[in-house]
Design a protein around this motif. Structure first.
Motif, PDB file in Angstrom:
ATOM      1  N   HIS A 222       0.830  -1.208   0.000  1.00 37.03           N
ATOM      2  CA  HIS A 222       0.000   0.000   0.000  1.00 37.03           C
ATOM      3  C   HIS A 222       0.868   1.264   0.000  1.00 37.03           C
ATOM      4  N   THR A 223       1.924   1.239   0.808  1.00 35.25           N
ATOM      5  CA  THR A 223       2.798   2.407   0.908  1.00 35.25           C
ATOM      6  C   THR A 223       3.324   2.831  -0.455  1.00 35.25           C
ATOM      7  N   LEU A 224       3.675   1.855  -1.264  1.00 36.35           N
ATOM      8  CA  LEU A 224       4.322   2.163  -2.542  1.00 36.35           C
ATOM      9  C   LEU A 224       3.357   2.263  -3.713  1.00 36.35           C
ATOM     10  N   ASN A 225       2.181   1.690  -3.592  1.00 30.85           N
ATOM     11  CA  ASN A 225       1.298   1.619  -4.757  1.00 30.85           C
ATOM     12  C   ASN A 225      -0.049   2.324  -4.612  1.00 30.85           C
ATOM     13  N   ALA A 226      -0.488   2.578  -3.384  1.00 29.01           N
ATOM     14  CA  ALA A 226      -1.787   3.235  -3.195  1.00 29.01           C
ATOM     15  C   ALA A 226      -1.664   4.735  -3.462  1.00 29.01           C
ATOM     16  N   ILE A 228      -1.725   8.589  -2.494  1.00 30.91           N
ATOM     17  CA  ILE A 228      -1.186   9.246  -1.303  1.00 30.91           C
ATOM     18  C   ILE A 228      -2.324   9.947  -0.566  1.00 30.91           C
ATOM     19  N   THR A 229      -2.904   9.226   0.379  1.00 28.16           N
ATOM     20  CA  THR A 229      -4.024   9.741   1.166  1.00 28.16           C
ATOM     21  C   THR A 229      -3.933   9.198   2.591  1.00 28.16           C
ATOM     22  N   GLU A 230      -4.724   9.790   3.487  1.00 27.87           N
ATOM     23  CA  GLU A 230      -4.750   9.345   4.876  1.00 27.87           C
ATOM     24  C   GLU A 230      -5.316   7.939   5.035  1.00 27.87           C
ATOM     25  N   THR A 231      -5.946   7.389   4.007  1.00 24.90           N
ATOM     26  CA  THR A 231      -6.411   6.001   4.062  1.00 24.90           C
ATOM     27  C   THR A 231      -5.240   5.060   4.321  1.00 24.90           C
ATOM     28  N   PHE A 232      -4.075   5.428   3.785  1.00 26.24           N
ATOM     29  CA  PHE A 232      -2.830   4.694   4.010  1.00 26.24           C
ATOM     30  C   PHE A 232      -1.778   5.730   4.413  1.00 26.24           C
ATOM     31  N   PRO A 233      -1.699   6.064   5.701  1.00 27.43           N
ATOM     32  CA  PRO A 233      -0.865   7.192   6.132  1.00 27.43           C
ATOM     33  C   PRO A 233       0.582   7.146   5.654  1.00 27.43           C
ATOM     34  N   SER A 234       1.166   5.951   5.573  1.00 30.71           N
ATOM     35  CA  SER A 234       2.581   5.860   5.192  1.00 30.71           C
ATOM     36  C   SER A 234       2.855   6.290   3.759  1.00 30.71           C
ATOM     37  N   THR A 235       1.812   6.414   2.935  1.00 30.04           N
ATOM     38  CA  THR A 235       2.034   6.860   1.555  1.00 30.04           C
ATOM     39  C   THR A 235       2.635   8.257   1.503  1.00 30.04           C
ATOM     40  N   ILE A 236       2.463   9.050   2.566  1.00 26.99           N
ATOM     41  CA  ILE A 236       2.995  10.416   2.587  1.00 26.99           C
ATOM     42  C   ILE A 236       4.514  10.416   2.466  1.00 26.99           C
ATOM     43  N   LEU A 237       5.150   9.320   2.835  1.00 29.04           N
ATOM     44  CA  LEU A 237       6.610   9.251   2.732  1.00 29.04           C
ATOM     45  C   LEU A 237       7.088   9.431   1.291  1.00 29.04           C
ATOM     46  N   ARG A 238       6.239   9.107   0.344  1.00 26.11           N
ATOM     47  CA  ARG A 238       6.622   9.267  -1.068  1.00 26.11           C
ATOM     48  C   ARG A 238       6.733  10.723  -1.483  1.00 26.11           C
ATOM     49  N   ASN A 239       6.245  11.627  -0.649  1.00 23.90           N
ATOM     50  CA  ASN A 239       6.373  13.060  -0.915  1.00 23.90           C
ATOM     51  C   ASN A 239       7.531  13.703  -0.160  1.00 23.90           C
ATOM     52  N   HIS A 240       8.166  12.950   0.730  1.00 27.63           N
ATOM     53  CA  HIS A 240       9.248  13.529   1.539  1.00 27.63           C
ATOM     54  C   HIS A 240      10.506  13.655   0.676  1.00 27.63           C
ATOM     55  N   PRO A 241      11.172  14.806   0.713  1.00 30.93           N
ATOM     56  CA  PRO A 241      12.328  14.989  -0.162  1.00 30.93           C
ATOM     57  C   PRO A 241      13.561  14.199   0.238  1.00 30.93           C
ATOM     58  N   MET A 242      13.611  13.753   1.499  1.00 33.04           N
ATOM     59  CA  MET A 242      14.801  13.050   1.981  1.00 33.04           C
ATOM     60  C   MET A 242      14.411  11.849   2.845  1.00 33.04           C
ATOM     61  N   ALA A 243      13.576  10.968   2.311  1.00 34.34           N
ATOM     62  CA  ALA A 243      13.150   9.770   3.042  1.00 34.34           C
ATOM     63  C   ALA A 243      13.704   8.524   2.367  1.00 34.34           C
ATOM     64  N   LEU A 254       5.118  -8.452  -1.758  1.00 29.32           N
ATOM     65  CA  LEU A 254       3.961  -8.128  -2.571  1.00 29.32           C
ATOM     66  C   LEU A 254       4.188  -6.967  -3.538  1.00 29.32           C
ATOM     67  N   ILE A 255       5.429  -6.510  -3.640  1.00 26.77           N
ATOM     68  CA  ILE A 255       5.691  -5.398  -4.555  1.00 26.77           C
ATOM     69  C   ILE A 255       6.449  -5.875  -5.791  1.00 26.77           C
TER      70      ILE A 255
END
Length: 255
Positions: A222-226, A228-243, A254-255
């Motif tokens: 979900h983190t990598l493919n869903a 980017i919404t609060e439904t899957f909070p960890s998706t926000i990491l894909r917007n972090h410039p240094m994560a 599963l990826i």
């Protein structure tokens, strides 16, 4: 540095896949230690936030072996149960004290008090300290329900106006604590907690996220493919410039 079996990017998020959780933890520790020492070349002190969970064990153990001037680091932890006995080993402050905070001479360690008489006031107290010591590095995990800290999907807010808040834990989050072996049954797991909010975690300049184990495979998917919404909070990491995300073969299945 341990060689990865796979490395790729998803949006801004760097993803590293390792053959084992031990290799994952060792590489994450190497990367974090390097960043600490780099930052200390230009700053007198740095501020770090740490997660407390079995997923962090290999990372924390390896980090203790690195050459780091701990006396120039201020440490925080990111969440704590409300109402758990102060001496309970499941307490996140106790977890980190036993594995890190009590083993090296930090400049300062700040604990969230889950037994404060007024939890909302405790949130304000901790937020005031965080404002004065903004995070340089955040070392975190991802929950089975994709939560970051205790920001479960039903309470996660990417634009949360609060820095620290009281939350009710969802059933999947509480069950994870049993799955991890922290509690023997669901009824023992507290229903509420204090947590740093998503914007507080996201504000750290550098984020290192360690997520091993087969039970985390759906969360990583979900983190990598869903979206980017609060439904899957960890998706926000894909917007972090240094994560950077560190996973093992089991959690990447599963990826």
């Amino acid at each position: 540095m341990v060689s990865t079996s796979r490395k790729f990017f998803k949006d801004s998020l760097e993803v590293n896949v390792f053959n084992s959780r031990l290799e994952m933890g060792q590489d994450a520790a190497e990367r974090v230690a390097h960043k600490i020492n780099e930052l200390l070349q230009s700053k007198e002190q740095i501020n770090m936030i740490f997660a407390a969970a079995p997923s962090q064990n290999e990372f924390l153990e390896a980090l203790l072996t690195k050459k780091i001037d701990w006396s120039r680091i201020n440490a925080f932890h990111m969440d704590e149960y409300i109402g758990l006995d102060a001496a309970a080993p499941q307490g996140f402050g106790n977890f980190l004290r036993d594995r890190l905070f009590g083993k090296v001479p930090f400049a300062m360690v700040q604990y969230l008090n889950g037994n404060a008489a007024a939890p909302e006031e405790e949130c304000k107290r901790y937020a005031a300290i965080l404002k004065n010591f903004p995070a340089d590095i955040c070392c975190m995990g991802i929950g089975e329900n994709t939560h970051l800290a205790f920001n479960d999907p039903h309470v996660a807010d990417f634009n949360d106006p609060e820095m620290v808040k009281v939350v009710e834990l969802d059933l999947e989050c509480r069950q994870q604590q049993v799955n991890d072996g922290c509690f023997t049954e669901l009824s023992e797991v507290p229903t509420h907690a204090l947590t740093l909010t998503v914007p507080t975690l996201f504000a750290a300049k550098y984020a290192y996220c360690m997520v091993p184990g087969e039970k985390k495979a759906p969360a990583i998917q979900h983190t990598l493919n869903a979206d980017i919404t609060e439904t899957f909070p960890s998706t926000i990491l894909r917007n972090h410039p240094m994560a950077i995300l560190f996973i093992d073969e089991a959690s990447s299945a599963l990826i």
